[in-house]
Design a protein around this motif. Structure first.
Motif, mmCIF file in Angstrom:
data_model
loop_
_atom_site.group_PDB
_atom_site.id
_atom_site.type_symbol
_atom_site.label_atom_id
_atom_site.label_comp_id
_atom_site.label_asym_id
_atom_site.label_seq_id
_atom_site.Cartn_x
_atom_site.Cartn_y
_atom_site.Cartn_z
ATOM 1 N N ALA B 223 0.833 -1.201 0.000
ATOM 2 C CA ALA B 223 0.000 0.000 0.000
ATOM 3 C C ALA B 223 0.871 1.255 0.000
ATOM 4 O O ALA B 223 0.562 2.239 -0.677
ATOM 5 C CB ALA B 223 -0.924 -0.007 1.225
ATOM 6 N N GLU B 226 2.205 1.795 -3.478
ATOM 7 C CA GLU B 226 1.164 2.276 -4.388
ATOM 8 C C GLU B 226 0.883 3.760 -4.143
ATOM 9 O O GLU B 226 0.704 4.530 -5.090
ATOM 10 C CB GLU B 226 -0.118 1.446 -4.183
ATOM 11 C CG GLU B 226 -1.279 1.845 -5.095
ATOM 12 C CD GLU B 226 -1.166 1.264 -6.496
ATOM 13 O OE1 GLU B 226 -0.120 0.652 -6.792
ATOM 14 O OE2 GLU B 226 -2.112 1.416 -7.279
ATOM 15 N N LEU B 227 0.876 4.141 -2.877
ATOM 16 C CA LEU B 227 0.632 5.537 -2.539
ATOM 17 C C LEU B 227 1.721 6.425 -3.140
ATOM 18 O O LEU B 227 1.450 7.526 -3.621
ATOM 19 C CB LEU B 227 0.601 5.692 -1.018
ATOM 20 C CG LEU B 227 -0.318 6.759 -0.444
ATOM 21 C CD1 LEU B 227 -1.723 6.605 -0.958
ATOM 22 C CD2 LEU B 227 -0.299 6.700 1.065
ATOM 23 N N LYS B 229 3.280 5.816 -5.866
ATOM 24 C CA LYS B 229 3.017 5.917 -7.313
ATOM 25 C C LYS B 229 1.878 6.894 -7.595
ATOM 26 O O LYS B 229 1.885 7.580 -8.618
ATOM 27 C CB LYS B 229 2.652 4.539 -7.878
ATOM 28 C CG LYS B 229 3.846 3.608 -7.994
ATOM 29 C CD LYS B 229 3.425 2.286 -8.619
ATOM 30 C CE LYS B 229 4.357 1.170 -8.194
ATOM 31 N NZ LYS B 229 3.684 -0.137 -8.185
ATOM 32 N N VAL B 230 0.897 6.932 -6.702
ATOM 33 C CA VAL B 230 -0.200 7.892 -6.870
ATOM 34 C C VAL B 230 0.344 9.307 -6.752
ATOM 35 O O VAL B 230 -0.018 10.211 -7.509
ATOM 36 C CB VAL B 230 -1.290 7.663 -5.785
ATOM 37 C CG1 VAL B 230 -2.297 8.814 -5.785
ATOM 38 C CG2 VAL B 230 -1.999 6.336 -6.016
#
Lengths: 251, 302
Positions: B223, B226-227, B229-230
């Motif tokens: 997670a 992914e954050l 990458k956001v």
């Protein structure tokens, strides 16, 4: 028996019977399924003919016909590997980085019916963790509208499901709301309609002021104000923590 | 126990002022005298207001008396300050080292069954302690953590009162545990404090519930990645970051956010569209908006 075929034996068999740069022919569903299973379990024996990286799509459908539709959509593509079950499965699509979401959406557009897809991208060596991520994302997405989901769309839910002490705390927090059906319905509708009160009231066929009243009760019971985006995310994740059924996916 | 606070201070402090008036070397005496007096007053449950009043009048009386005898004004002022500081710190620390012992994980005699640890940001713990002391028992550890012998719910409303009294830039992070597990509570309070600070949350009182999602995300490597990458495409574009934050503050209301940013409503819509193109998350969706905000907040943590 299966484990032997999964690993060395399968590799040898494939080497023997196939030209070195080809996957088993599409008609050989069973062998291709074994290959998909081996890759998704992190057993990559360096088969020739495989792509360097894959989009892992975990999918589920409300009916068996839905599953059949997904499989039909990829049937003619010799590069796609499939591990299917009765209510869902995994697809391995050769894919460059950052292309996986578009690829999955394209596929989803081609099938009708209620189909949920969770997509994760990984180089071939990391397919086992991509599979675990996709499976968890799909599990969460099943509580939402059919469509294509990436980890970022269910990020908070995903993290909380992986941290049991947090998910227990959230489940306790939301319990009094879950215990009262009208409040639960109001909160669910408000979440599904992306915080649009008018739409949520319409969905439930209740007056808007009734909805407001119920949402205020939710706030009183939980300490989280649904109108605040952060609080709404917390409430939504708490519902996931309270109940998030497993999706039947093949092993 | 009832006794005359002014008289006690006068008797205890007199030798220190006398020493300061005509010799050097009063400092050690000041520390031990003030410490003794502070602990005694604390265990007598004297209110802090009462003590401060007595301290003021004692200081005035003694200083005037020594000045009349030809004492050095500068030394007397220094002695008065040292005594006051030491008295306050002993008074607020309460029962010598109990707070430190509790936080260290031992449950000494006289400890309560459970405590709420309060981590303070934006104000001196010693000043905060006096505000709490007016409302009930409190311990101050040398680490700056406060210990309230109360359940989290009760401690929470206490903290809210004190926070209101201070107004402005004060953050409290609270965590409750049974006395045997205070080390955990302290770690939790510190973790909440760190998250609240890096997320740029407004002053207030925070529990783990308020940063649960962030803490779960921080503990989950997939997670967290992914954050990142956001966030990456947003960082290149401060205007979009500002837009997300304004929308969050406006509870997702685009008209309110536009007004706040002095831009046209259609500009907000265009930026929202850009954000969705770049991140795959739509600021129009409250849950996505909250995730975008979390990504931005966590960016400060990296």
């Amino acid at each position: 028996m299966t484990t032997v075929v999964d690993s060395r034996l399968l590799n040898d068999v494939l080497r023997d019977i196939l030209s070195p740069f080809d996957l088993p022919p599409v008609e050989d569903v069973a062998t291709r399924r074994q290959l998909a299973r081996a890759l998704l379990s992190g057993r990559d024996n360096g088969f020739e003919g495989l792509a360097l990286a894959y989009a892992v799509v975990a999918f589920s459908a409300s009916t068996e016909d839905g599953v059949a539709e997904v499989l039909a959509a990829v049937r003619d593509n010799a590069d796609v590997l499939v591990l299917d079950g009765t209510r869902g499965g995994y697809l391995l699509l050769p894919c460059a980085q950052d292309q996986h979401a578009g690829l999955a959406r394209e596929l989803h557009d081609r099938v009708g019916g209620e189909v949920w897809m969770a997509v994760a991208w990984a180089p071939r060596r990391d397919l086992a963790s991509a599979r675990a991520t996709a499976a968890d994302v799909l599990r969460i997405a099943n509580g939402r509208a059919p469509g294509v989901y990436e980890l970022r769309h269910v990020l908070a839910d995903f993290a909380v499901l992986r941290q049991p002490h947090v998910s227990e705390r959230l489940a306790r927090m939301i319990e009094p709301v879950v215990a009262q059906q009208p409040l639960l319905d109001a909160l669910r509708a408000f979440i599904s309609e992306d915080g649009n009160r008018a739409a949520a009231a319409r969905r439930l066929d209740i007056h808007r002021s009734t909805l407001d009243h119920r949402l205020r009760l939710v706030e009183r019971l939980t300490g989280h104000r649904p109108a605040s985006p952060r609080a709404l995310l917390t409430l939504s994740v708490a519902l996931t923590a309270h109940s998030c059924p497993e999706v039947p996916l093949p092993h | 126990m009832l006794f005359d606070v002014g008289r006690l201070l006068h008797e205890e402090f007199l030798p220190v002022y006398r020493a300061a008036a005509d010799t050097d070397g009063w400092e050690d005496m000041a520390v031990s005298v003030a410490h003794r007096a502070g602990s005694r007053l604390a265990s007598a449950k004297i209110s802090i207001a009462h003590m401060v009043m007595a301290l003021r009048s004692t200081d005035r009386l003694l200083t005037e008396a020594m000045l009349d005898d030809g004492g050095d004004a500068r030394a007397l002022a220094a002695a008065g300050t040292a005594l006051a500081a030491e008295l306050m710190s002993a008074f607020c620390a309460g029962d010598d080292g109990l707070a430190d012992a509790v936080l260290a994980g031992s449950a000494p005699d006289g400890a309560a069954a459970f405590y709420t640890v309060v981590s303070v940001r934006g104000a001196l713990p010693i000043r905060v302690v006096s505000a709490f002391r007016d409302r009930g028992p409190v311990l101050l550890a040398t680490s700056g953590h406060l210990l309230l012998p109360a359940a989290e719910a009760a401690a929470l409303s206490l903290c809210l009162d004190v926070q209101k009294e201070f107004g402005g830039e004060v953050w409290f992070s609270v965590a409750e545990r049974p006395v045997a597990r205070m080390a955990l509570a302290r770690r939790e309070a510190d973790e909440i404090d760190a998250l609240v600070a890096s997320l740029g949350r407004p002053p207030g009182v925070y529990r783990i519930d308020d940063v649960l999602l962030e803490s779960a995300v921080m503990e989950t490597p997939e997670a967290r990645d992914e954050l990142g990458k956001v966030l990456a495409p947003l960082l290149a574009n401060p205007v979009l970051v500002e837009t997300v934050l304004a929308l969050l503050e406006a509870d997702g209301n685009r008209a309110v956010a536009a007004k706040k940013l002095f831009i046209h409503r259609s500009t907000i819509d265009y930026r929202s569209w850009q954000i969705e193109q770049l991140t795959g998350l739509s600021p129009v969706n409250p849950r996505d908006l909250a995730v975008l905000g979390t990504a931005i907040g966590m960016g400060g943590e990296r």
